[in-house]
Design an enzyme around this catalytic site. Structure first.
Site, PDB file in Angstrom:
ATOM      1  N   GLU A 268     -10.807  40.633 -15.195  1.00 49.89           N
ATOM      2  CA  GLU A 268     -11.801  39.608 -15.542  1.00 49.89           C
ATOM      3  C   GLU A 268     -12.642  40.071 -16.720  1.00 49.89           C
ATOM      4  OE1 GLU A 268     -15.739  37.304 -13.757  1.00 49.89           O
ATOM      5  OE2 GLU A 268     -14.376  38.344 -12.389  1.00 49.89           O
ATOM      6  N   LYS A 400     -11.643  43.267   7.994  1.00 50.59           N
ATOM      7  CA  LYS A 400     -11.008  42.435   6.965  1.00 50.59           C
ATOM      8  C   LYS A 400     -11.215  40.936   7.186  1.00 50.59           C
ATOM      9  CE  LYS A 400      -7.380  45.818   5.883  1.00 50.59           C
ATOM     10  NZ  LYS A 400      -7.726  46.853   6.856  1.00 50.59           N
ATOM     11  N   ASP A 476      -9.243  50.304   0.208  1.00 48.48           N
ATOM     12  CA  ASP A 476      -8.476  49.165   0.702  1.00 48.48           C
ATOM     13  C   ASP A 476      -9.078  47.882   0.128  1.00 48.48           C
ATOM     14  OD1 ASP A 476      -7.142  47.203   2.086  1.00 48.48           O
ATOM     15  OD2 ASP A 476      -7.283  48.194   4.033  1.00 48.48           O
ATOM     16  N   HIS A 574     -18.599  34.043 -21.489  1.00 42.52           N
ATOM     17  CA  HIS A 574     -17.249  33.913 -20.939  1.00 42.52           C
ATOM     18  C   HIS A 574     -16.303  33.254 -21.938  1.00 42.52           C
ATOM     19  CE1 HIS A 574     -17.027  35.191 -16.647  1.00 42.52           C
ATOM     20  NE2 HIS A 574     -18.339  35.252 -16.819  1.00 42.52           N
TER      21      HIS A 574
END
Length: 589
Positions: A268, A400, A476, A574
C-alpha cells in the site's frame, strides 16, 4: 534439472571389470556363517534382551520390597545376567560396529574409487541435501574428480565428460517421469520432499506439474533464491515458489528513550511514508512511552457433561483458589517457559468453557498453552470421568477472530503507548492544529466507530501498521484481527497548546521464536529491531519489546493519518503515491 538419482549403471560401459569386482565382493556375506537366517537371529536376540531385562527389573523390585541385599543372586538371576551380557554383545557387534565404521571411514586412494563400482554406486545413490542448487553441472558420481591428483587430471577428463553427458540425459528423463506421475496422480504432490530428499527440486517438480494440470503459467512467481528446507514441516506445505513483498523502513521511532527503525512489509503506497511522518513528529516532541499491562496467551477447551450441575461443579473446582497450585503444577510441566496465570470459566447449558491464561516467554505461545491445557484435561479426567472433551479450542480463547473477551480481558500482550506532541510540531510537521485533531478523533474514532457497532475498532487504521510489521517480522498475519484491537485517544493539554495522544491495545499477539521468525528475511527484520530469538537473560523480554514497538508504530500511524484527514490531505497524497499508473495507462490505451 537435478533430481534424486537411482544407482547409475548406464554411465559404465558393459564388459568393464567393475561388474566382476562387484559380483565377487557380494558373493560372500558375514551373515552366511549364522546357523539361522539373519532376521530370525536378530529377532531371537532382541527378544532375549527385553525378556531378560524385564525379569531382572522385576526381581530387583522384589528385593527392594522385601529388603533382600542386591548382591545375593540366585541361579536363575545369574543365568539371566549371562544372557543379558550375551545379547548386549551381539547387538552391539551387529549394529554398533557398522555405525562406528560409517562415521570413521578410511581415505582410499582416488584411483581405487574409480575401480570400485560399489563406491560409485554408493555416492551416486546418496540423497542430495535439501535446497541444493537445482541445476547441477556435475552428477554426484563425478564429485570424485575433485579427489583425483593433478597429474592424473588429463587422463580422467575424457571419462568425466562421457559420464556427464550420459547422466544429464538420465536426469531429464527421471524428472519427466516424476512430473508425469504427479500429473497422473500416482505420486502424491505432498510426498515429493520425502521421496526426492531435495526440497528445491520438489518445489520445481510440483510447480511444473501444477502448470500442466491447470494450463496456467507461474512464470512471475519466483522459485530460486529461497531456502525451502527452512520451511519444511514448519511454515508451509507443498510450496511452488514464494511471494515478494517490499519492505520499507519507518523511523527512527523514539520509544522509551530508545530509537528503533521499524520494518514494514506492504504493497500500500503512502503507508510507510505516513508512519514515518508520525515517527518524525514523535521524535521532535521528545519521544513516546509505552507500558506493558498484561502478558498471557489463552486457550479455552470446551467440555460437556450429562447435566448443567456437573458442569457447574467443575467450574467451581477450577476457580477455587485452593486448587490453583495443583492445577498450575500439572499445567507447567509441559514447558520450561509456560506458567499458568489463571483460569476463567463460562457455562452454556451443560457445556463448560475453560479459558486458561499462561505466560509463554519469547514465543507467541499457542502450542505451549495447548500442551499445558491437554495435561490439565487428562488430570481432570480422573476426578470427573463423565467429562467429555469436545475440543481443545472452544472459541472462548478467542483466536483469529474479533471477540469481546479479547477486547475486555486481553490476550497476548496488553500495551498502552502515549506521547505529547508539541504545538509547533503539529503545525510544521503534521500541517494541522490540535483542536482539529481532537475534534476529528472524537467524531471519527469514538462516535463513528460506535455508530458502526465496532468491536475493538476505535481507531483510524491500526491494522495497517500491525499487518505490515507482522509480515516483515515473521508473525502470524491472521492474528492481525485481534492484535489490531485498539482505541485511539486524543486530548488537548498544556492549556490547549499541545496534543496528548495514546493507543491502548489489549491483545497484541507476537513472538520472537518459532513459526516464521526463523526465516532468513524475517529474522533479519527482528535483528534490526534488536529482538531476534529468545532473550538470554530471562524468558519474555524480546517478545514484550516487540509488542511495545508495534504499539509505538501504531501510535505514529494513527497520528499521521488523523492529521492528513484533518488537513484534507488524504486524497491528494493517495493520488500521488498510491495509484498504479501502469495499470491506468494500459486501460487508457
Amino acid at each position: 534439472m537435478d533430481v534424486r538419482r537411482r544407482p547409475v549403471t548406464k554411465t559404465l560401459t558393459a564388459g568393464e571389470p567393475l561388474k566382476s569386482q562387484n559380483q565377487h565382493s557380494s558373493s560372500l556375506k558375514a551373515s552366511d556363517a549364522l546357523p539361522l537366517p539373519l532376521y530370525l537371529t536378530n529377532g531371537l536376540f532382541f527378544t532375549m534382551f527385553f525378556s531378560v531385562m524385564y525379569f531382572l527389573l522385576h526381581r530387583w523390585r522384589e528385593k527392594i520390597r522385601n529388603s533382600v541385599p542386591l548382591h545375593v543372586v540366585t541361579l536363575s538371576e545369574l543365568a539371566a545376567l549371562v544372557l543379558l551380557v550375551a545379547s548386549v554383545i551381539y547387538l552391539l557387534g551387529f549394529f554398533g560396529i557398522g555405525f562406528v565404521q560409517s562415521l570413521i571411514r578410511p581415505s582410499p586412494d582416488s584411483w581405487d574409487i574409480l575401480e570400485d563400482d560399489n563406491a560409485i554406486l554408493e555416492e551416486d545413490s546418496r540423497c542430495e541435501p535439501c535446497a541444493a542448487a537445482i541445476d547441477c553441472s556435475l552428477p554426484p558420481n563425478l564429485k570424485i574428480a575433485r579427489m583425483v591428483p593433478q597429474k592424473h587430471k588429463s587422463a580422467f577428463a575424457d571419462v568425466v565428460e562421457e559420464q556427464k553427458q550420459s547422466a544429464s540425459a538420465t536426469i531429464i528423463d527421471e524428472d519427466e517421469e516424476i512430473i508425469n506421475a504427479v500429473v497422473a496422480g500416482t505420486t502424491p504432490s505432498y510426498s515429493l520432499e520425502s521421496k526426492l530428499g531435495d526440497c528445491l527440486k520438489a518445489a520445481a517438480i510440483r510447480r511444473e506439474a501444477l502448470q500442466r494440470i491447470t494450463g496456467k503459467s507461474l512464470d512471475g512467481l519466483p522459485l530460486d533464491g529461497f531456502d525451502y528446507e527452512s520451511i519444511l514441516g514448519q511454515c508451509c506445505e507443498m510450496p511452488v515458489g514464494y511471494v515478494q513483498v517490499p519492505v520499507g523502513i519507518a523511523g527512527p521511532l523514539l520509544l522509551n528513550e530508545t530509537e528503533y527503525s521499524v520494518p514494514m512489509a506492504t504493497t500500500e503506497g503512502c503507508l510507510v511514508a505516513s508512519t514515518n511522518r508520525g515517527c518524525k513528529a514523535i521524535y521532535a516532541s521528545g519521544g513516546a512511552t509505552s507500558v506493558l499491562l498484561k502478558d498471557g496467551m489463552t486457550r479455552a477447551p470446551v467440555v460437556r457433561f450429562g447435566s448443567a450441575k456437573r458442569a457447574a461443579e467443575l467450574k467451581f473446582f477450577l476457580e477455587d483458589p485452593m486448587n490453583f497450585e495443583t492445577l498450575a503444577l500439572v499445567f507447567n510441566k509441559s514447558s520450561r517457559f509456560g506458567r499458568l496465570q489463571g483460569i476463567k470459566c463460562a457455562i452454556a447449558g451443560k457445556n463448560l468453557y475453560m479459558r486458561f491464561t499462561c505466560s509463554t516467554g519469547d514465543a507467541m505461545g499457542m502450542n505451549m498453552v495447548s500442551k499445558g491445557v491437554q495435561n490439565v484435561l487428562d488430570f481432570l479426567q480422573n476426578d470427573f470421568p463423565d467429562m467429555d472433551v469436545m475440543g481443545i479450542s472452544g472459541n472462548y480463547c478467542s483466536d483469529k477472530k474479533p471477540a469481546a473477551v479479547n477486547w475486555i480481558e486481553g490476550r497476548g500482550k496488553s500495551v498502552v503507548c502515549e506521547a505529547i506532541i508539541k504545538e509547533e510540531v503539529v503545525k510544521k510537521v503534521l500541517k494541522t492544529n490540535v483542536a482539529a485533531l481532537v475534534e476529528l478523533n472524537m467524531l471519527k474514532n469514538l462516535a463513528g466507530s460506535a455508530v458502526a457497532g465496532a468491536l475493538g475498532g476505535f481507531n483510524a487504521h491500526a491494522s495497517n501498521i500491525v499487518s505490515a510489521v507482522y509480515v516483515a517480522a515473521g508473525q502470524d498475519p491472521a492474528q492481525n484481527i485481534e492484535s489490531s484491537h485498539c482505541i485511539t485517544m486524543m486530548e488537548a493539554v498544556n492549556d490547549g497548546k499541545d496534543l496528548h495522544i495514546s493507543v491502548t491495545m489489549p491483545s497484541i499477539e507476537v513472538g520472537t521464536v518459532g513459526g516464521g521468525t526463523q526465516l532468513a528475511s524475517q529474522s533479519a527484520c527482528l535483528n534490526l529491531l534488536g529482538v531476534k530469538g529468545a532473550s538470554k537473560e530471562s524468558p519474555g523480554p524480546n517478545s514484550r519489546l516487540l509488542a511495545s514497538i508495534v504499539a509505538g508504530s501504531v501510535l505514529a500511524g494513527e497520528l499521521s493519518l488523523m492529521s492528513a484527514l484533518a488537513a484534507g490531505q488524504l486524497v491528494k497524497s493517495h493520488m500521488k503515491f498510491n495509484r498504479s499508473s501502469k495499470d491506468v495507462s494500459k486501460l487508457s490505451s
